[in-house]
Design an enzyme around this catalytic site. Structure first.
Site, PDB file in Angstrom:
ATOM      1  N   THR A 132      32.596 -64.106 117.695  1.00 14.74           N
ATOM      2  CA  THR A 132      31.306 -64.503 117.125  1.00 14.74           C
ATOM      3  C   THR A 132      30.131 -63.860 117.839  1.00 14.74           C
ATOM      4  O   THR A 132      28.992 -63.969 117.391  1.00 14.74           O
ATOM      5  CB  THR A 132      31.164 -66.032 117.165  1.00 14.74           C
ATOM      6  OG1 THR A 132      31.431 -66.499 118.493  1.00 14.74           O
ATOM      7  CG2 THR A 132      32.144 -66.688 116.212  1.00 14.74           C
TER       8      THR A 132
ATOM      9  N   HIS B 163      31.633 -65.140 127.364  1.00 18.44           N
ATOM     10  CA  HIS B 163      30.968 -65.722 128.529  1.00 18.44           C
ATOM     11  C   HIS B 163      32.022 -66.442 129.359  1.00 18.44           C
ATOM     12  O   HIS B 163      33.193 -66.551 128.954  1.00 18.44           O
ATOM     13  CB  HIS B 163      29.804 -66.629 128.126  1.00 18.44           C
ATOM     14  CG  HIS B 163      30.165 -67.761 127.214  1.00 18.44           C
ATOM     15  ND1 HIS B 163      30.959 -68.830 127.612  1.00 18.44           N
ATOM     16  CD2 HIS B 163      29.849 -68.012 125.923  1.00 18.44           C
ATOM     17  CE1 HIS B 163      31.093 -69.679 126.614  1.00 18.44           C
ATOM     18  NE2 HIS B 163      30.443 -69.207 125.568  1.00 18.44           N
TER      19      HIS B 163
ATOM     20  N   HIS C 291      34.556 -68.926 127.947  1.00 19.67           N
ATOM     21  CA  HIS C 291      35.692 -68.408 127.176  1.00 19.67           C
ATOM     22  C   HIS C 291      36.870 -68.060 128.069  1.00 19.67           C
ATOM     23  O   HIS C 291      38.008 -67.969 127.599  1.00 19.67           O
ATOM     24  CB  HIS C 291      35.297 -67.119 126.436  1.00 19.67           C
ATOM     25  CG  HIS C 291      34.311 -67.295 125.338  1.00 19.67           C
ATOM     26  ND1 HIS C 291      33.134 -66.584 125.257  1.00 19.67           N
ATOM     27  CD2 HIS C 291      34.313 -68.115 124.250  1.00 19.67           C
ATOM     28  CE1 HIS C 291      32.464 -66.937 124.167  1.00 19.67           C
ATOM     29  NE2 HIS C 291      33.161 -67.867 123.544  1.00 19.67           N
TER      30      HIS C 291
ATOM     31  N   LYS D 157      30.616 -77.848 117.501  1.00 19.46           N
ATOM     32  CA  LYS D 157      29.336 -77.393 116.980  1.00 19.46           C
ATOM     33  C   LYS D 157      28.695 -78.484 116.129  1.00 19.46           C
ATOM     34  O   LYS D 157      29.367 -79.164 115.368  1.00 19.46           O
ATOM     35  CB  LYS D 157      29.517 -76.127 116.132  1.00 19.46           C
ATOM     36  CG  LYS D 157      30.034 -74.926 116.919  1.00 19.46           C
ATOM     37  CD  LYS D 157      29.010 -74.460 117.944  1.00 19.46           C
ATOM     38  CE  LYS D 157      29.520 -73.292 118.738  1.00 19.46           C
ATOM     39  NZ  LYS D 157      28.549 -72.862 119.770  1.00 19.46           N
TER      40      LYS D 157
ATOM     41  N   ARG E 230      28.043 -72.309 111.934  1.00 19.46           N
ATOM     42  CA  ARG E 230      27.781 -71.074 112.667  1.00 19.46           C
ATOM     43  C   ARG E 230      27.115 -70.046 111.750  1.00 19.46           C
ATOM     44  O   ARG E 230      27.332 -70.033 110.546  1.00 19.46           O
ATOM     45  CB  ARG E 230      29.089 -70.484 113.202  1.00 19.46           C
ATOM     46  CG  ARG E 230      29.744 -71.314 114.293  1.00 19.46           C
ATOM     47  CD  ARG E 230      31.061 -70.695 114.692  1.00 19.46           C
ATOM     48  NE  ARG E 230      31.785 -71.510 115.660  1.00 19.46           N
ATOM     49  CZ  ARG E 230      31.712 -71.351 116.974  1.00 19.46           C
ATOM     50  NH1 ARG E 230      30.920 -70.413 117.468  1.00 19.46           N
ATOM     51  NH2 ARG E 230      32.414 -72.117 117.778  1.00 19.46           N
TER      52      ARG E 230
ATOM     53  N   GLN F 260      43.685 -71.516 111.237  1.00 15.98           N
ATOM     54  CA  GLN F 260      44.164 -71.443 112.614  1.00 15.98           C
ATOM     55  C   GLN F 260      45.626 -71.887 112.698  1.00 15.98           C
ATOM     56  O   GLN F 260      46.413 -71.315 113.448  1.00 15.98           O
ATOM     57  CB  GLN F 260      43.305 -72.291 113.548  1.00 15.98           C
ATOM     58  CG  GLN F 260      43.753 -72.177 115.011  1.00 15.98           C
ATOM     59  CD  GLN F 260      42.766 -72.771 115.978  1.00 15.98           C
ATOM     60  OE1 GLN F 260      41.562 -72.632 115.839  1.00 15.98           O
ATOM     61  NE2 GLN F 260      43.288 -73.462 116.997  1.00 15.98           N
TER      62      GLN F 260
ATOM     63  N   ASP G 224      38.643 -78.878 123.135  1.00 17.09           N
ATOM     64  CA  ASP G 224      37.995 -79.045 121.834  1.00 17.09           C
ATOM     65  C   ASP G 224      38.861 -78.493 120.704  1.00 17.09           C
ATOM     66  O   ASP G 224      38.581 -78.712 119.524  1.00 17.09           O
ATOM     67  CB  ASP G 224      36.620 -78.381 121.823  1.00 17.09           C
ATOM     68  CG  ASP G 224      36.666 -76.894 122.129  1.00 17.09           C
ATOM     69  OD1 ASP G 224      37.685 -76.411 122.664  1.00 17.09           O
ATOM     70  OD2 ASP G 224      35.665 -76.209 121.851  1.00 17.09           O
TER      71      ASP G 224
ATOM     72  N   LYS H 202      27.032 -78.440 131.562  1.00 14.44           N
ATOM     73  CA  LYS H 202      27.992 -77.460 131.084  1.00 14.44           C
ATOM     74  C   LYS H 202      28.085 -76.304 132.064  1.00 14.44           C
ATOM     75  O   LYS H 202      27.078 -75.700 132.425  1.00 14.44           O
ATOM     76  CB  LYS H 202      27.586 -76.958 129.700  1.00 14.44           C
ATOM     77  CG  LYS H 202      28.653 -76.132 129.013  1.00 14.44           C
ATOM     78  CD  LYS H 202      28.254 -75.813 127.586  1.00 14.44           C
ATOM     79  CE  LYS H 202      29.364 -75.057 126.856  1.00 14.44           C
ATOM     80  NZ  LYS H 202      28.982 -74.768 125.455  1.00 14.44           N
TER      81      LYS H 202
ATOM     82  N   LYS I 215      26.080 -72.238 132.559  1.00 17.73           N
ATOM     83  CA  LYS I 215      24.748 -72.158 131.983  1.00 17.73           C
ATOM     84  C   LYS I 215      23.749 -71.773 133.074  1.00 17.73           C
ATOM     85  O   LYS I 215      23.706 -72.368 134.148  1.00 17.73           O
ATOM     86  CB  LYS I 215      24.336 -73.497 131.361  1.00 17.73           C
ATOM     87  CG  LYS I 215      24.999 -73.772 130.031  1.00 17.73           C
ATOM     88  CD  LYS I 215      24.464 -72.830 128.954  1.00 17.73           C
ATOM     89  CE  LYS I 215      25.017 -73.173 127.581  1.00 17.73           C
ATOM     90  NZ  LYS I 215      24.502 -72.252 126.548  1.00 17.73           N
ATOM     91  N   THR I 216      22.920 -70.764 132.796  1.00 16.54           N
ATOM     92  CA  THR I 216      21.888 -70.332 133.721  1.00 16.54           C
ATOM     93  C   THR I 216      20.534 -70.504 133.055  1.00 16.54           C
ATOM     94  O   THR I 216      20.443 -70.898 131.886  1.00 16.54           O
ATOM     95  CB  THR I 216      22.074 -68.853 134.102  1.00 16.54           C
ATOM     96  OG1 THR I 216      21.765 -68.034 132.969  1.00 16.54           O
ATOM     97  CG2 THR I 216      23.511 -68.574 134.529  1.00 16.54           C
TER      98      THR I 216
END
Length: 417
Positions: free
Chosen positions: A41, A46, A49, A83, A87, A172, A193, A228, A231-232
């Site tokens: 996607t 990141h 993943h 989500k 998306r 899936q 998830d 989370k 995250k920055t």
């Protein structure tokens, strides 16, 4: 329990399993083929993943065979799991481009050899499906009531679940069936998830092929304060160095909370468990363990040379060059015209133009709250508390540089030329 599963448990990767006892027996009998799926996607993975891919490597190192499934087909719909809204739909061309980019990142990390580890793209069997035949052959095995009982769909029912997303679990699950047929794949791994989708796939293979397959999920990683992980201030911690530089990547891990060090060493490095525990033993300096964590994971993602440069840059920034043993050239840098500091540059403009602050209003708040620091010509760094302060050439070192610091952790080497 099988030794590979014990390793996953010991390192914090084990959340749920469809049947741990029977899976353990199967793995004791010989190599098991497993898969992890990733939808393209975006153009880069990141760090969130990557949790299943650290487990992927542990399983492969234990003698099992792994498939990285790239979701060039499923990404055309989008997984509703986790989500709150649908998306964004990407063009097929963009998805193909993303798929190649992500495959390259995974190959660098996993090392695809074509046997113990390889990638496939579900576009190959999903793109040209006949929808009527698919509903007759596959859709008949799914209960709508059962699907709606899974948390991912229950959450989306509150905000609106589109029909196209409702099909995602069927696709899936069909992936698992295809991988079983093509590669005798017996295990799917993924984040927690994905539990509902994984269970649905296990049930589909049993119904269609009469075969026993399994699923394992890993915890969704958060920091000790419940935020989370990954995250920055700029967003997610991406693997692409053009989005998140190796230095920024390194600094994220160097600045984790003390309570997270051991957990992250176990999950995001391949150091032996005893060494991880030793680094975090009572009496040890937690900063040494953080530095080791940061170097290890940066080396895994970006290579040892980049990890060394990031470490050197961090030493230079936090030691202010001096006798820290660091190399200031490895620090993140910005270039500003010499004419601006010769005329005198306002502190707010300086932090904004150097890229440490995304806006001048943000830079003003930083200064007013006492978080703006500038090095003098001697290398000593001082706080600047006035938003009207002007920085002139007397702050530059002999190389025509100065160092800015925003808060406690963010540095920038600014060169004027």
């Amino acid at each position: 329990m099988n030794s590979a599963l014990e390793t996953l448990k010991a390192r914090g990767f084990f959340q749920q399993c469809t049947d741990a006892e029977r899976l353990s027996k199967l793995m004791d009998e010989g190599p098991v083929t497993f898969y992890e799926g990733t939808d393209p996607t975006g153009g880069s993975l990141h760090i969130g993943h990557m949790v299943p891919y650290f487990a992927f490597r542990h399983l492969r190192d234990a003698g099992h065979n792994g498939i990285a499934l790239l979701g060039g087909g499923t990404a055309r719909i989008g997984d509703p799991s986790g989500k709150s809204e649908i998306r964004k739909m990407l063009t097929y061309e963009q998805l193909d481009k993303n798929t190649e980019s992500i495959r390259g990142q995974l190959d660098k990390f996993v090392g695809f050899d074509g046997k113990t580890a390889f990638s496939v793209n579900n576009k190959d069997w999903l793109a040209n499906l006949n929808y009527i035949d698919f509903l007759r052959d596959i859709g008949k095995h799914f209960s709508v009531n059962r699907m709606l009982s899974f948390e991912a769909y229950k959450m989306r029912m509150e905000t609106g679940l589109s029909f196209i997303e409702f099909n995602y679990q069927l696709l899936q699950s069909f992936d698992f069936l295809e991988l079983y047929r093509r590669h005798n794949c017996r295990l799917q791994i993924g984040g927690d998830d994905q539990w509902g989708n994984i269970v649905a796939g296990v049930e589909l293979v049993r119904r269609v092929e009469g075969a026993e397959v399994f699923g394992i999920t890993f915890p969704l990683v958060t920091t000790a304060d419940g935020k989370k992980m990954g995250k920055t201030e700029k967003g997610a911690l991406f693997l692409d160095p053009l989005i998140t530089t190796p230095y920024e990547f390194f600094q994220y891990w160097r600045n984790v909370q003390d309570r997270d060090i051991l957990r992250f060493l176990l999950m995001f490095t391949f150091l032996e468990t005893d060494e991880c525990n030793a680094l975090c033993a009572d009496g040890k300096n937690p900063n040494d363990a953080k530095e080791r964590l940061a170097w290890e994971i940066t080396a895994l993602i970006h290579g040892k040379d980049e990890a060394d440069k990031a470490l050197s840059g961090a030493k230079a920034a936090f030691g202010q060059g001096g006798d820290s043993g660091g190399d200031k050239n490895a620090m993140p840098r910005a270039e500003i015209a010499i004419s601006k500091i010769e005329a005198g540059i306002n502190i707010i403009d300086l932090f904004f133009e150097a890229g440490l602050m995304s806006s001048k209003s943000e830079a003003r708040r930083l200064v007013e709250q006492g978080g703006a620091f500038v090095s003098g010509s001697s290398g000593e760094i001082s706080a600047i508390n006035s938003p009207t302060a002007v920085i002139k050439t007397d702050c530059l070192n002999k190389e025509g540089e100065l160092v800015l610091r925003a808060g406690k952790k963010r540095y920038m080497l600014v060169r004027f030329s």
